[in-house]
Every structure is written in structure tokens, then in C-alpha cells.
Design a protein around this motif. Structure first.
Motif, PDB file in Angstrom:
ATOM      1  N   PHE A  17     -25.345  34.153  -4.361  1.00 38.23           N
ATOM      2  CA  PHE A  17     -25.286  34.528  -2.954  1.00 38.23           C
ATOM      3  C   PHE A  17     -26.191  33.553  -2.219  1.00 38.23           C
ATOM      4  CE2 PHE A  17     -24.862  38.554  -5.297  1.00 38.23           C
ATOM      5  CZ  PHE A  17     -23.582  38.878  -4.919  1.00 38.23           C
ATOM      6  N   ALA A  18     -25.727  32.988  -1.130  1.00 40.00           N
ATOM      7  CA  ALA A  18     -26.549  32.034  -0.390  1.00 40.00           C
ATOM      8  C   ALA A  18     -26.413  32.307   1.099  1.00 40.00           C
ATOM      9  CB  ALA A  18     -26.115  30.610  -0.711  1.00 40.00           C
TER      10      ALA A  18
ATOM     11  N   VAL B 287     -26.298  32.270  11.594  1.00 38.05           N
ATOM     12  CA  VAL B 287     -26.221  32.717  10.207  1.00 38.05           C
ATOM     13  C   VAL B 287     -24.958  32.160   9.573  1.00 38.05           C
ATOM     14  CG1 VAL B 287     -26.026  34.713   8.674  1.00 38.05           C
ATOM     15  CG2 VAL B 287     -27.479  34.839  10.720  1.00 38.05           C
ATOM     16  N   GLU B 288     -25.132  31.529   8.416  1.00 39.76           N
ATOM     17  CA  GLU B 288     -23.995  31.068   7.628  1.00 39.76           C
ATOM     18  C   GLU B 288     -24.167  31.555   6.202  1.00 39.76           C
ATOM     19  OE1 GLU B 288     -23.524  26.836   8.094  1.00 39.76           O
ATOM     20  OE2 GLU B 288     -22.644  27.082  10.085  1.00 39.76           O
TER      21      GLU B 288
ATOM     22  N   GLY C 274     -17.424  26.907   0.504  1.00 46.31           N
ATOM     23  CA  GLY C 274     -18.167  26.310   1.609  1.00 46.31           C
ATOM     24  C   GLY C 274     -18.939  27.325   2.427  1.00 46.31           C
ATOM     25  N   TRP C 275     -19.557  26.820   3.487  1.00 44.18           N
ATOM     26  CA  TRP C 275     -20.352  27.639   4.390  1.00 44.18           C
ATOM     27  C   TRP C 275     -19.468  28.197   5.502  1.00 44.18           C
ATOM     28  CZ3 TRP C 275     -25.053  29.041   3.060  1.00 44.18           C
ATOM     29  CH2 TRP C 275     -25.766  28.245   2.159  1.00 44.18           C
ATOM     30  N   TYR C 276     -19.686  29.477   5.828  1.00 45.99           N
ATOM     31  CA  TYR C 276     -18.921  30.147   6.866  1.00 45.99           C
ATOM     32  C   TYR C 276     -19.852  30.905   7.804  1.00 45.99           C
ATOM     33  CZ  TYR C 276     -14.821  29.081   4.096  1.00 45.99           C
ATOM     34  OH  TYR C 276     -13.840  28.416   3.414  1.00 45.99           O
TER      35      TYR C 276
ATOM     36  N   ILE D  87     -15.479  31.182  11.053  1.00 44.47           N
ATOM     37  CA  ILE D  87     -15.944  32.539  10.756  1.00 44.47           C
ATOM     38  C   ILE D  87     -15.146  33.098   9.586  1.00 44.47           C
ATOM     39  CG2 ILE D  87     -15.801  34.909  11.627  1.00 44.47           C
ATOM     40  CD1 ILE D  87     -16.993  33.944  14.196  1.00 44.47           C
ATOM     41  N   MET D  88     -15.860  33.764   8.670  1.00 41.43           N
ATOM     42  CA  MET D  88     -15.221  34.370   7.509  1.00 41.43           C
ATOM     43  C   MET D  88     -15.676  35.813   7.308  1.00 41.43           C
ATOM     44  SD  MET D  88     -13.255  34.036   4.746  1.00 41.43           S
ATOM     45  CE  MET D  88     -13.081  32.315   4.377  1.00 41.43           C
ATOM     46  N   PHE D  89     -16.760  36.234   7.981  1.00 42.66           N
ATOM     47  CA  PHE D  89     -17.334  37.554   7.756  1.00 42.66           C
ATOM     48  C   PHE D  89     -17.538  38.270   9.086  1.00 42.66           C
ATOM     49  CE2 PHE D  89     -18.970  34.598   4.577  1.00 42.66           C
ATOM     50  CZ  PHE D  89     -18.564  35.217   3.407  1.00 42.66           C
TER      51      PHE D  89
END
Length: 133
Positions: free
Chosen positions: A23-24, A38-39, A45-47, A88-90
């Protein structure tokens, strides 16, 4: 559990039955190390995170994952609009405050963000007083 700090990212390694779950979380878009968009790392990748229903409890979990005591949610894409960020993913985080990482909170994994705003947080080394204190 093994926690390692690398640059401004915190990687939490949890060993479960010989499987490593990573988890990052990171803050980006600001010159300040304790303030930013916040990503979260997911799969490839980063979202970014949509700010729908994101509150100070969620911000505190994000900030604790980065080594801070508490966090304050910053409204309405405080560091710019979507399109200048990772996708955006979350969205719709619902942390209780006991989680050690934001991805351990209930959330929706979706690229749909109805209000078009991403999450920014301000992380603090000390607890903030509550109203009436």
C-alpha cells in the motif's frame, strides 16, 4: 509489518501467507512536504482520490500513513483542477480513524468523480484542538 520511508512516500509491507501486499500513499503538487494532493498507488501507477465524502477523519488516516499525527481535508481541488493531476481512481472513503493506511478504509474504486474535485490534505505533527476545547 515493516514500514519504510522513501522520499515522500510511505510503503507499508504486510506479509500474509508469504504474499506481500503493498500500500503506498503520497502527497504531490505542493512545495510543502506536509501538504498536497493525495495519490494512492494501485496496480500500475499513481491515482488521485475524489473528494466526495472525504473528511478530516479520512485525512487523518492518510497523514498517519505518512508519519503525521492528524490531518485536515482541504476542499475543492485546492491545488488545481482535474486534468492537471493523475486520473482519479478512488472515491467515497469512509475511514473510522483506526486504520493504518487509507486503502484499508471502505472506499469505492471508480474513475467517476461527480463533483470533479480531488482530495488535498494538510498533515500536522500535533493534534488539533476540537471545538469547545
Amino acid at each position: 509489518m515493516d514500514i519504510r520511508v522513501k522520499q515522500l512516500h510511505v510503503y507499508i509491507y504486510i506479509y500474509i501467507l508469504n504474499t506481500i501486499l503493498v500500500f503506498a500513499v503520497r502527497l504531490t503538487g505542493s512545495e510543502l512536504v506536509n501538504y498536497g494532493r493525495v495519490e494512492l498507488w494501485s496496480d500500475d501507477g499513481w491515482y488521485s482520490v475524489c473528494d466526495e465524502n472525504f473528511d478530516d477523519m479520512d485525512a487523518t488516516v492518510v497523514c498517519r500513513a505518512l508519519g503525521y499525527v492528524t490531518g485536515k481535508s482541504q476542499c475543492c481541488s485546492a491545488l488545481g483542477r482535474i486534468g492537471t493531476t493523475n486520473p482519479i481512481m478512488f472515491s467515497n472513503f469512509s475511514c473510522t480513524g483506526t486504520e493504518t493506511d487509507p486503502k484499508l478504509c471502505p472506499f469505492v474504486k471508480s474513475s467517476i468523480c461527480r463533483n470533479g474535485h480531488y482530495v488535498s490534505v494538510l498533515c500536522l505533527k500535533t493534534a488539533t484542538p476540537k471545538e469547545g476545547d
